[in-house]
Design a protein around this motif. Structure first.
Motif, PDB file in Angstrom:
ATOM      1  N   ASN A 234     -93.358 -33.753  -2.623  1.00  0.00           N
ATOM      2  CA  ASN A 234     -93.332 -33.601  -3.981  1.00  0.00           C
ATOM      3  C   ASN A 234     -92.153 -32.964  -4.456  1.00  0.00           C
ATOM      4  N   MET A 235     -91.999 -31.715  -3.932  1.00  0.00           N
ATOM      5  CA  MET A 235     -90.925 -30.886  -4.363  1.00  0.00           C
ATOM      6  C   MET A 235     -89.422 -31.630  -4.428  1.00  0.00           C
TER       7      MET A 235
ATOM      8  N   ALA B 229     -85.182 -30.741 -10.760  1.00  0.00           N
ATOM      9  CA  ALA B 229     -84.613 -29.232 -10.953  1.00  0.00           C
ATOM     10  C   ALA B 229     -84.624 -28.738  -9.475  1.00  0.00           C
ATOM     11  N   VAL B 230     -85.760 -28.598  -8.763  1.00  0.00           N
ATOM     12  CA  VAL B 230     -85.815 -28.127  -7.487  1.00  0.00           C
ATOM     13  C   VAL B 230     -84.867 -28.761  -6.408  1.00  0.00           C
ATOM     14  N   GLU B 231     -84.912 -29.939  -6.517  1.00  0.00           N
ATOM     15  CA  GLU B 231     -83.778 -30.813  -5.508  1.00  0.00           C
ATOM     16  C   GLU B 231     -82.339 -30.343  -5.909  1.00  0.00           C
TER      17      GLU B 231
ATOM     18  N   MET C 110     -78.200 -25.077   0.116  1.00  0.00           N
ATOM     19  CA  MET C 110     -78.178 -25.466   1.544  1.00  0.00           C
ATOM     20  C   MET C 110     -76.892 -26.033   1.991  1.00  0.00           C
ATOM     21  N   HIS C 111     -76.207 -26.441   0.944  1.00  0.00           N
ATOM     22  CA  HIS C 111     -74.651 -26.848   1.286  1.00  0.00           C
ATOM     23  C   HIS C 111     -73.901 -25.595   1.125  1.00  0.00           C
ATOM     24  N   GLU C 112     -74.209 -24.421   0.573  1.00  0.00           N
ATOM     25  CA  GLU C 112     -73.286 -23.266   0.546  1.00  0.00           C
ATOM     26  C   GLU C 112     -73.699 -22.602   1.813  1.00  0.00           C
TER      27      GLU C 112
ATOM     28  N   PHE D 272     -83.194 -31.406   2.180  1.00  0.00           N
ATOM     29  CA  PHE D 272     -81.833 -30.945   1.309  1.00  0.00           C
ATOM     30  C   PHE D 272     -80.804 -30.871   2.357  1.00  0.00           C
ATOM     31  N   ALA D 273     -81.125 -30.778   3.738  1.00  0.00           N
ATOM     32  CA  ALA D 273     -80.080 -30.441   4.541  1.00  0.00           C
ATOM     33  C   ALA D 273     -79.317 -31.487   4.821  1.00  0.00           C
TER      34      ALA D 273
END
Length: 470
Positions: free
Chosen positions: A352-353, A358-360, A367-369, A394-395
């Motif tokens: 769900n997150m 906004a969370v995404e 995670m990219h940084e 998100f990885a």
């Protein structure tokens, strides 16, 4: 009025049971509440079914069931006692206990390793009079369990999930985790050498001092008896010199020396018998039943093969259920179903997150940084298992996330759920032995301070060493 009182009285047992369940299953309750909190933002739909990693849950069930069966026949405790029995100083005993916990965590997961090894450590150290080292041993065992299991896909729950989530080849998994695992082992070994004292058991030291005192006392007694004997012989010779001849004097001299030698033999025989009694009183280690141990080892090998995608996981789990249903149904009943439900709640929460814009956006950017730092940092707040499930959405890759959630198990008390097991066990042991001053002085707050200091140091070193390579 009476009815109202009866109603309140009937509610008290229910409230007590709910409170006890919440205390015993805190993580499950929190994960369920977290999942429910996301439902208003993402109403249930068909996508919910895609949240659950069925293979991870099935393999985790298989591992928990077989480990429970092996634990039921006493295999792990038997092996650990054999290892610990070979060491005679506090340093070597602590190192053996910590090392056993580390190895066990690779195959039995970190929480089960601690559940099995912490009581053994407490019993060993308290019996030997090494209670001063017990807080340190518990902290090192906690680090060994959390960091030792990182080397294998089934050593930690988050590893099993990420291994399946990203379909990581076994060789790549081992190459990624080799460095943090090696550094962790070196740090744990170094701490055991530096901070565990090489002292013998206090019982041994006490026996040695008592033996020395007894020998000194016996020497004094002999000297006194010899002096009294000489004085008495002189008096006898002075009063009866006219009646004694040479033969009688030799007989009297021989008889006067005999009781002393008889006393010596009696003492040595008594000491020998006491030593035999002590050996007989030593509790024997009951060996595990070999046929069942071999059968359960074969089941574990089958489950591991399913993790490595050699055997289809439905076949492996089905074999576990059938075999344990015939050999040890208790192992199936005592599976940690709460852990499996906790995972299911985390899957809903993370899924769900990931669907909240906004969370995404927030997690995708960070995670990219720096995925390593985000993974380790998130583990300090929400624990490494939910951090792995959440951040996997998100990885960009798996390496930094895998290392981050594993070394992130060191740090705060909630960084790894297994750390709560250690903290609770320490409180129980300390409360159960109020007569041990060295243990009583280390309050739960003081233990937590030491725990945090060691874990923070481990985390800082691991981040510094691993950052350039992921």
């Amino acid at each position: 009025m009476t009815n109202a009182r009866c109603g309140r009285a009937s509610m008290r047992p229910l409230a007590s049971r709910i409170a006890r369940f919440a205390r015993e299953r805190t993580v499950l309750v929190v994960s369920a509440l977290a999942a429910l909190a996301t439902v208003p933002f993402v109403p249930p739909d068909e996508a919910y079914l895609g949240y659950f990693d069925v293979k991870t849950l099935a393999c985790l069930f298989g591992i928990l069931a077989v480990v429970g069966a092996l634990r039921g026949i006493g295999l792990f405790e038997h092996a650990a006692r054999l290892i610990v029995a070979r060491f005679v100083t506090c340093r070597s005993a602590v190192a053996a206990l910590v090392g056993s916990t580390l190895v066990l965590s690779m195959f039995a997961t970190n929480d089960l390793a601690l559940i099995m090894m912490l009581p053994l450590s407490a019993a060993t150290l308290l019996k030997a009079g090494w209670e001063r080292s017990l807080p340190f041993a518990f902290i090192m065992q906690n680090l060994a369990a959390n960091l030792g299991g990182m080397i294998l896909p089934f050593g930690n729950p988050q590893n099993l999930y990420l291994y399946e989530r990203f379909s990581i080849p076994l060789g790549d998994f081992l190459s990624v985790m080799a460095l943090p695992f090696a550094v962790s082992v070196v740090l744990i070994a170094l701490c055991c050498v530096l901070f565990a004292k090489p002292e013998p058991p206090k019982a041994t030291k006490k026996r040695a001092s008592e033996k020395e005192a007894a020998e000194k006392g016996e020497t004094k007694k002999r000297a006194e008896e010899k002096r009294v004997g000489k004085n008495r012989s002189a008096e006898v010779r002075a009063t009866e010199s006219s009646l004694a001849d040479e033969g009688r004097q030799q007989a009297v001299s021989s008889a006067s020396g005999e009781p002393l030698e008889r006393t010596d033999v009696s003492r040595e025989t008594s000491a020998s018998e006491q030593g035999k009694d002590a050996d007989a009183a030593t509790p024997r280690i009951v060996s595990a039943r070999r046929p069942r141990a071999l059968a359960y080892a074969a089941l574990m090998a089958l489950v591991i093969a399913s993790v490595f995608r050699i055997v289809p996981y439905p076949v492996a789990v089905g074999a576990v259920v059938v075999a344990l249903g015939a050999l040890d149904r208790r192992a199936l009943r005592t599976v940690d179903w709460g852990l499996l439900l906790t995972f299911a709640c985390f899957f809903v929460f993370a899924g769900n997150m990931a669907r909240i814009p906004a969370v995404e956006g927030f997690f995708s950017f960070w995670m990219h940084e720096n995925a390593l730092l985000v993974a380790a940092g998130a583990s300090q707040v929400i624990s490494n298992v939910p951090a792995a499930v959440l951040l996997s959405h998100f990885a960009d890759g798996y390496a930094a996330l895998l290392v981050g959630v594993n070394i992130g198990g060191a740090g705060t008390l909630v960084a790894s759920l297994a750390s709560l097991i250690t903290f609770n066990e320490y409180r129980i042991v300390r409360r159960g032995f109020p007569g041990r001053p060295a243990l009583s002085r280390v309050t739960p707050g003081a233990y937590l301070a030491r725990f945090t200091a060691y874990n923070a140091a481990f985390l800082a070193v691991l981040l510094f060493v691993c950052a350039p390579f992921v």
